[in-house]
Design a protein around this motif. Structure first.
Motif, PDB file in Angstrom:
ATOM      1  N   VAL A 186      -2.054   2.240  11.142  1.00 32.39           N
ATOM      2  CA  VAL A 186      -2.990   1.118  11.089  1.00 32.39           C
ATOM      3  C   VAL A 186      -2.230  -0.206  11.131  1.00 32.39           C
ATOM      4  CG1 VAL A 186      -4.693  -0.038   9.633  1.00 32.39           C
ATOM      5  CG2 VAL A 186      -4.780   2.434   9.925  1.00 32.39           C
ATOM      6  N   MET A 187      -1.074  -0.281  10.469  1.00 32.67           N
ATOM      7  CA  MET A 187      -0.293  -1.517  10.487  1.00 32.67           C
ATOM      8  C   MET A 187       0.210  -1.830  11.898  1.00 32.67           C
ATOM      9  SD  MET A 187       3.294  -2.620   8.693  1.00 32.67           S
ATOM     10  CE  MET A 187       4.241  -1.714   9.888  1.00 32.67           C
ATOM     11  N   ILE A 188       0.716  -0.844  12.601  1.00 36.75           N
ATOM     12  CA  ILE A 188       1.221  -1.070  13.959  1.00 36.75           C
ATOM     13  C   ILE A 188       0.080  -1.483  14.884  1.00 36.75           C
ATOM     14  CG2 ILE A 188       2.212   0.085  15.979  1.00 36.75           C
ATOM     15  CD1 ILE A 188       3.989   1.638  14.032  1.00 36.75           C
ATOM     16  N   LEU A 189      -1.084  -0.864  14.745  1.00 37.28           N
ATOM     17  CA  LEU A 189      -2.242  -1.260  15.546  1.00 37.28           C
ATOM     18  C   LEU A 189      -2.648  -2.701  15.234  1.00 37.28           C
ATOM     19  CD1 LEU A 189      -4.453  -0.438  17.552  1.00 37.28           C
ATOM     20  CD2 LEU A 189      -5.795   0.331  15.592  1.00 37.28           C
TER      21      LEU A 189
ATOM     22  N   ALA B 251       0.829  -1.206   0.000  1.00 38.15           N
ATOM     23  CA  ALA B 251       0.000   0.000   0.000  1.00 38.15           C
ATOM     24  C   ALA B 251       0.863   1.256   0.000  1.00 38.15           C
ATOM     25  CB  ALA B 251      -0.932  -0.003   1.201  1.00 38.15           C
ATOM     26  N   THR B 252       1.970   1.240   0.723  1.00 36.27           N
ATOM     27  CA  THR B 252       2.866   2.389   0.756  1.00 36.27           C
ATOM     28  C   THR B 252       3.533   2.577  -0.598  1.00 36.27           C
ATOM     29  OG1 THR B 252       3.260   2.023   3.108  1.00 36.27           O
ATOM     30  CG2 THR B 252       4.839   3.415   1.957  1.00 36.27           C
ATOM     31  N   ALA B 253       3.863   1.483  -1.271  1.00 36.03           N
ATOM     32  CA  ALA B 253       4.475   1.588  -2.593  1.00 36.03           C
ATOM     33  C   ALA B 253       3.491   2.163  -3.609  1.00 36.03           C
ATOM     34  CB  ALA B 253       4.954   0.220  -3.055  1.00 36.03           C
ATOM     35  N   ARG B 254       2.215   1.839  -3.455  1.00 34.86           N
ATOM     36  CA  ARG B 254       1.217   2.364  -4.391  1.00 34.86           C
ATOM     37  C   ARG B 254       0.905   3.832  -4.133  1.00 34.86           C
ATOM     38  NH1 ARG B 254      -3.417  -2.249  -5.201  1.00 34.86           N
ATOM     39  NH2 ARG B 254      -2.018  -3.859  -5.982  1.00 34.86           N
ATOM     40  N   ASN B 255       0.902   4.236  -2.876  1.00 33.28           N
ATOM     41  CA  ASN B 255       0.557   5.614  -2.528  1.00 33.28           C
ATOM     42  C   ASN B 255       1.515   6.105  -1.443  1.00 33.28           C
ATOM     43  OD1 ASN B 255      -0.636   8.048  -2.129  1.00 33.28           O
ATOM     44  ND2 ASN B 255      -2.602   7.238  -1.387  1.00 33.28           N
ATOM     45  N   PRO B 256       2.680   6.593  -1.809  1.00 28.66           N
ATOM     46  CA  PRO B 256       3.660   7.027  -0.794  1.00 28.66           C
ATOM     47  C   PRO B 256       3.163   8.169   0.084  1.00 28.66           C
ATOM     48  CG  PRO B 256       4.689   6.849  -2.956  1.00 28.66           C
ATOM     49  CD  PRO B 256       3.220   6.697  -3.162  1.00 28.66           C
ATOM     50  N   GLY B 257       2.203   8.928  -0.382  1.00 27.71           N
ATOM     51  CA  GLY B 257       1.689  10.044   0.404  1.00 27.71           C
ATOM     52  C   GLY B 257       0.889   9.596   1.621  1.00 27.71           C
ATOM     53  N   ALA B 258       0.386   8.382   1.598  1.00 24.74           N
ATOM     54  CA  ALA B 258      -0.432   7.874   2.703  1.00 24.74           C
ATOM     55  C   ALA B 258       0.393   7.001   3.645  1.00 24.74           C
ATOM     56  CB  ALA B 258      -1.605   7.091   2.144  1.00 24.74           C
ATOM     57  N   ARG B 259       1.693   7.231   3.692  1.00 22.32           N
ATOM     58  CA  ARG B 259       2.562   6.384   4.508  1.00 22.32           C
ATOM     59  C   ARG B 259       2.242   6.470   5.997  1.00 22.32           C
ATOM     60  NH1 ARG B 259       7.335   6.197   7.404  1.00 22.32           N
ATOM     61  NH2 ARG B 259       7.610   8.424   7.488  1.00 22.32           N
ATOM     62  N   GLY B 260       1.954   7.652   6.491  1.00 28.61           N
ATOM     63  CA  GLY B 260       1.675   7.843   7.920  1.00 28.61           C
ATOM     64  C   GLY B 260       0.459   7.059   8.407  1.00 28.61           C
ATOM     65  N   PRO B 261      -0.705   7.267   7.780  1.00 24.90           N
ATOM     66  CA  PRO B 261      -1.885   6.510   8.231  1.00 24.90           C
ATOM     67  C   PRO B 261      -1.741   4.999   8.042  1.00 24.90           C
ATOM     68  CG  PRO B 261      -2.557   8.385   6.899  1.00 24.90           C
ATOM     69  CD  PRO B 261      -1.068   8.297   6.814  1.00 24.90           C
TER      70      PRO B 261
END
Length: 102
Positions: free
Chosen positions: A78-81, A64-74
């Motif tokens: 969510v991944m850590i949770l 998901a981060t590779a597809r949309n680097p701008g959404a890395r924070g959210p």
């Protein structure tokens, strides 16, 4: 074919201690040993499946981060949770397995 014969030989050699028992010396299994065995099997299953789940969650977050680097924070939050919730399953199983042994 040779591998199958070697595997059969290994199983036969592993069964040799069974033939060393005295006749009539039956083995009894009490409830505590069965509880321990159940706890070990349950903990093994939970740990293995939690590992698979964590791997899939991390892989999906990386994709998901590779597809949309701008959404890395959210995505990271969510991944850590999700990883914390997955890991809590293994911890709960450990607590249940330890309580079953008592």
């Amino acid at each position: 074919m040779r591998g199958k014969k070697m595997l059969l030989l290994l199983f036969l050699l592993a069964a040799l201690p069974m033939f060393a028992q005295t006749p009539g010396g039956g083995v009894t299994i009490n409830g505590g040993e069965l509880k321990f065995l159940g706890g070990v099997i349950g903990m093994g299953l939970a740990s293995g499946l939690c590992g698979i789940g964590q791997g899939r969650a991390a892989a999906s977050a990386a994709e998901a981060t590779a597809r949309n680097p701008g959404a890395r924070g959210p995505i990271l939050i969510v991944m850590i949770l999700g990883l914390a919730l997955i890991e809590s399953l293994a911890i709960y199983t450990l607590v249940i397995a330890l309580n079953a042994i008592k």
